[in-house]
Scaffold this active site. Structure first.
Site, mmCIF file in Angstrom:
data_model
loop_
_atom_site.group_PDB
_atom_site.id
_atom_site.type_symbol
_atom_site.label_atom_id
_atom_site.label_comp_id
_atom_site.label_asym_id
_atom_site.label_seq_id
_atom_site.Cartn_x
_atom_site.Cartn_y
_atom_site.Cartn_z
ATOM 1 N N HIS A 49 -31.136 -43.633 43.912
ATOM 2 C CA HIS A 49 -32.554 -43.973 43.836
ATOM 3 C C HIS A 49 -33.408 -42.746 43.548
ATOM 4 C CE1 HIS A 49 -33.744 -48.137 45.583
ATOM 5 N NE2 HIS A 49 -34.066 -48.028 44.322
ATOM 6 N N LYS A 89 -49.576 -73.612 38.154
ATOM 7 C CA LYS A 89 -50.273 -72.370 37.835
ATOM 8 C C LYS A 89 -50.256 -71.404 39.023
ATOM 9 C CE LYS A 89 -53.267 -74.498 34.362
ATOM 10 N NZ LYS A 89 -54.653 -74.719 33.886
ATOM 11 N N SER A 131 -48.228 -68.074 40.904
ATOM 12 C CA SER A 131 -47.355 -66.919 40.706
ATOM 13 C C SER A 131 -46.080 -67.106 41.509
ATOM 14 C CB SER A 131 -48.067 -65.637 41.147
ATOM 15 O OG SER A 131 -47.138 -64.605 41.418
#
Length: 650
Positions: free
Chosen positions: A363, A446, A448
């Protein structure tokens, strides 16, 4: 969102860093190398061919957020976390910090001046503080991993050797794109993304040091490496992967060499030197210094560190559920494959006995979205038909690396085994594919998909623990030159109101839907603001770091108890979705905290949840319980939406 895959509790590490670690902005990376740069919120990503290094210069610099804006957002983040009297005290500290002519304005001005003369005012200090100064082991706590999609139809029964050869060849072909600067450039939401991290993945290593590690990048050296390292039965071999004319070895040639290595390393009772890399970084640093005092050991370690990447040909795994996840993450324990690794390497290719392959990556070098860009290219290349080539020159025998094990080093190996086994035994893991619906259903409403999962996670945690907790979600900053990641807190005023109302029989469905809508809207807004470089955590991080660098008394805003509470994350989440069938994940970043990675697809969602117990509180099934609660919450939220006739889509 990734993390990133595993990853370090980003916010908790930032907290420790802010309170204890001075930032050395001009941190020195090894001479002759390039400077370095978790999983993030992926929108639709497109690829555009061309010379990515030329396009790199077109990227904008990361902006410095306005001081007053950050202070206002910080106070808003505190509201669901602290009591009113504590919040009042913190408001006074914040007001003092940002007053005209005060220390906040001075630090802000210095940061803006620094940003004017740097490609990125955040990245170098971020990498050092969050990854290189991390003293926990890289395994489980930091390195992320993924399981590659099958490299061929299972019916062909390629076996471990040929699958490994195909992955090696694919990685070398991606390296050729990186070396020529022609790796396709990614775009997200119409914005070009920085590809610098992919360039740094090959031929890199994180070298242990007391108090802080260092990153070494060999690809830009005068004589870039031409070899990889292959590990089998905990024995290390140097394998040159290019012919004398500069062409890479073919898959058939690689198979020959891998078989030679397997036949030369049948002994299975060799001391696993590689398991030393699973230790606490200060502990490993001391052992490392002793290990390389011996010239043979020093040469072997140097050969490993300078390799393009490492390939781990594994033996059997313990009979546990989700064994492939454990294999790619930590190897299964000291009696299995955990010593068949060198976790300091930026990239390890791991090949199971049945041909299942995966990647374990640093990472410190690369975040989740960049790793997906790399992996998408890798899998795409591997799926192309192999080009048949006529036999070439005779191949030299791979070189076996040797280690002289002193009694002191042997003791360190034994301690590393014990420490690693405790970690693996206390790691709780649960995996699920949620097939009831996917993001297509949410698109109709609609909504997310990411915000929906985040609110379901908040509801799930509240149902289990009867309280809310600060929750991290990583956000990509690759729209900026040398950008890495930042993070937002999914636990907000509106999310708390939503989860507390959801199971309240006194609340009407229409009110619950309205609260859900507000919580999702705030989450989406926070994520968009963070992606534009306006997140509060990275801004506060640098302001505090500058105060330490300039020997200014640490402002009260950073020593206040509220500061600890708002960034004490018990739940770390990251979204990353592979286009080519890979499964990315990272483990817990701290003890007694959850880590959840998820992928969004048209018809389903994928989840991996980790929970790392400490030895005193070890109880089973916490990961499975959270995952089950998240799935139940998603179903309940959909039912609520479908049953509410007053729903107005966003």
């Amino acid at each position: 969102m990734y993390p990133s895959v595993n990853s370090t509790c980003y916010w908790r590490l930032m907290l420790v860093m802010l309170m204890e670690i001075p930032l050395f902005i001009n941190h020195h990376f090894e001479v002759g190398t390039v400077k370095p740069y978790q999983l993030v919120k992926p929108g639709p990503v497109t690829l555009v061919t061309g010379r990515n290094l030329m396009k790199q210069n077109e990227l904008p610099r990361q902006p410095v957020p306005p001081l007053r804006q950050t202070c206002e957002l910080y106070l808003r983040a505190l509201e669901p976390v602290v009591e009113p009297d504590e919040l009042k005290r913190t408001k006074d500290l914040v007001e003092e910090f940002q007053k005209a002519g005060g220390v906040g304005e001075r630090l802000q001005r210095n940061l803006e001046q620094r940003a004017d003369c740097m490609d990125n005012w955040l990245t170098e200090g971020y990498v050092k503080a969050v990854y290189l100064d991390l003293r926990k082991p890289l395994v489980i706590f930091s390195n992320a991993t993924l399981i590659l999609s099958p490299v061929a139809d299972r019916d062909t029964d390629l076996g471990q050797t040929r699958c490994a050869a195909k992955v090696i060849a694919g990685n070398l072909d991606v390296k050729a794109l990186l070396d020529s600067g022609t790796l396709p450039v990614e775009y997200m939401g119409g914005k070009q993304l920085c590809m610098k991290q992919c360039e740094q993945l090959m031929s890199a290593c994180q070298v242990p040091g007391l108090k802080s590690d260092s990153l070494v990048f060999y690809s830009k050296s005068v004589n870039p490496p031409k070899h990889i390292i292959v590990v089998h039965n905990c024995q290390f071999f140097k394998l040159d992967v290019y012919n004398s004319d500069g062409t890479r070895l073919t898959v058939d040639q690689l198979c020959v060499q891998l078989d030679r290595i397997r036949n030369s390393s049948k002994q299975s009772d060799v001391e696993p030197v590689g398991i030393l890399t699973t230790q606490n970084r200060d502990t490993w640093s001391k052992t490392y210094s002793n290990l390389i005092k011996d010239e043979t050991n020093r040469q072997s370690v140097s050969t490993i560190e300078s390799s393009i990447f490492t390939v781990c040909l594994d033996g059997p795994m313990p009979p546990v559920s989700n064994d492939k996840y454990h294999q790619m993450l930590h190897g299964g324990g000291s009696q299995w494959n955990s010593g068949n690794r060198w976790f300091d390497k930026s990239l390890q290719v791991i090949c199971g006995e049945d041909g299942t392959c995966g990647l374990n990556q640093s990472h410190a070098v690369i975040d989740g979205t960049s790793m997906m860009a790399f992996t998408n290219q890798l899998v795409t290349i591997m799926k192309k038909p192999e080009v048949m080539q006529s036999p070439s020159e005779p191949l030299p025998m791979p070189q076996k690396l040797h280690f002289n094990i002193t009694p002191e080093i042997q003791k360190d190996i034994d301690e590393a085994k014990q420490h690693l086994d405790i970690l693996t035994q206390n790691l709780d893991l649960s995996v699920s594919v949620f097939k009831h619906f996917g993001k297509n259903v949410l698109k109709v409403l609609k909504l997310s998909a990411d915000a929906f999962v985040q609110m379901a996670t908040q509801l799930a945690y509240y149902r289990i623990h009867h309280q809310c907790c600060p929750t991290e979600e990583a956000v990509c900053l690759r729209r900026f030159k040398l950008g890495r990641i930042t993070a937002i807190n999914s636990n907000t005023r509106t999310s708390v109101a939503f989860v507390k109302a959801f199971d309240d029989p006194q609340k009407q469905n229409s009110e619950k839907v309205n609260l859900m809508k507000k919580a999702m809207e705030e989450h989406v807004g926070n994520a968009k603001m963070a992606s534009r470089g306006q997140a509060i955590i990275t801004h506060l991080f640098m302001l505090k770091a500058l105060a330490a660098e300039e020997n200014i008394s640490i402002p009260g805003i950073f020593t206040d108890s509220s500061f600890f509470k708002v960034f004490d994350f018990k739940l770390v989440t990251s979204q990353v979705t592979s286009k080519v069938g890979c499964t990315p994940f990272m483990a817990s970043e701290d003890f007694n905290a959850y880590s959840m990675c998820y992928s969004t697809f048209n018809e389903q969602f994928g989840f991996t949840v980790f929970y790392l117990h400490d030895s005193k509180t070890c109880t089973n099934n916490k990961a499975a319980n959270l995952l089950r609660a998240v799935e139940d919450a998603m179903l309940d939220m959909r039912t609520l939406l479908e049953n509410d006739i007053t729903l107005e889509c966003f």
